[in-house]
Design an enzyme around this catalytic site. Structure first.
Site, PDB file in Angstrom:
ATOM      1  CG  HIS A 165      33.806  26.367  52.158  1.00  0.00           C
ATOM      2  ND1 HIS A 165      33.109  26.016  50.953  1.00  0.00           N
ATOM      3  CD2 HIS A 165      32.896  26.382  53.169  1.00  0.00           C
ATOM      4  CE1 HIS A 165      31.839  26.090  51.441  1.00  0.00           C
ATOM      5  NE2 HIS A 165      31.858  26.202  52.689  1.00  0.00           N
ATOM      6  CG  ASP A 195      40.250  52.392  36.791  1.00  0.00           C
ATOM      7  OD1 ASP A 195      38.973  52.661  37.183  1.00  0.00           O
ATOM      8  OD2 ASP A 195      39.991  51.572  35.481  1.00  0.00           O
ATOM      9  CB  THR A 232      33.345  46.405  35.098  1.00  0.00           C
ATOM     10  OG1 THR A 232      34.674  46.039  35.178  1.00  0.00           O
ATOM     11  CG2 THR A 232      32.822  46.953  34.125  1.00  0.00           C
TER      12      THR A 232
HETATM   13  C1  RB5 Z   1      38.506  51.981  32.258  1.00  0.00           C
HETATM   14  O1  RB5 Z   1      37.714  52.563  31.253  1.00  0.00           O
HETATM   15  C2  RB5 Z   1      37.867  50.677  32.468  1.00  0.00           C
HETATM   16  O2  RB5 Z   1      38.278  49.733  31.424  1.00  0.00           O
HETATM   17  C3  RB5 Z   1      38.012  49.967  33.726  1.00  0.00           C
HETATM   18  O3  RB5 Z   1      37.651  50.922  34.737  1.00  0.00           O
HETATM   19  C4  RB5 Z   1      37.415  48.925  34.093  1.00  0.00           C
HETATM   20  O4  RB5 Z   1      36.269  48.785  33.940  1.00  0.00           O
HETATM   21  C5  RB5 Z   1      37.943  47.547  33.391  1.00  0.00           C
HETATM   22  O5  RB5 Z   1      37.752  46.393  33.724  1.00  0.00           O
END
Ligand code: RB5
Length: 146
Positions: free
Chosen positions: A133, A8, A67
């Site tokens: 595993h 994203d 993240t």
């Molecule tokens: C986008 O702003 C952010 O929410 C996305 O990149 C991500 O960190 C979500 O888990």
């Protein structure tokens, strides 16, 4: 090796560094977006990337958001996907060795490029260990197929 990749807007810069890194190693990459300057919702990218891995069109998938967490939550909804978000090489290697993860999720706003690429390499070049595993992964697959 073929890898599907997507991001994203929070992961675009790191995704581009990863694509260059993979291509330098002779790995074929299919980029599912988003593109430069685009804003998009991570599930819209995570699902097609994960589906391409689940369908066998790619050997592995890589997803990058701010993240890595949102991407991992979405990717794990796709049947057959074992996605993990990691931010350092030790966990990355172990998630291949123990969990046989087929999608790696990274945070473009969490790790610097050097650590992110070391984390990626630890995952790419580790081998699944099977054995005990596999019994655990079989339990996950049985739950998924119930
Ligand atoms: C986008 O702003 C952010 O929410 C996305 O990149 C991500 O960190 C979500 O888990």
């Amino acid at each position: 090796m073929k890898i599907s990749i997507g991001c994203d807007h929070g992961g675009y810069e790191l995704k581009m560094e990863i694509i260059e890194h993979l291509k330098e190693r002779g790995i074929e990459v299919k980029d599912f977006g988003c593109g430069e300057g685009e804003k998009c919702d991570y599930p819209d990218i995570a699902f097609p990337v994960a589906e391409s891995v689940a369908a066998g069109e790619a050997d592995k998938g890589i997803l990058v958001c701010g993240t890595g967490i949102g991407m991992s939550i979405a990717a794990n909804k796709v049947k057959g996907i074992r996605a993990a978000v990691v931010d350092q090489p030790t966990s990355a290697g172990l998630t291949k060795e123990h969990n046989n993860t087929n999608v790696l999720c990274l945070g473009g706003r969490i790790s610097g490029t050097v650590i992110a690429l070391e984390t990626l390499d630890a995952w790419l070049y580790s081998e699944y260990q099977g054995g005990r595993h596999q019994e655990r992964l079989d339990k996950i697959a049985a739950y998924e197929n119930r």
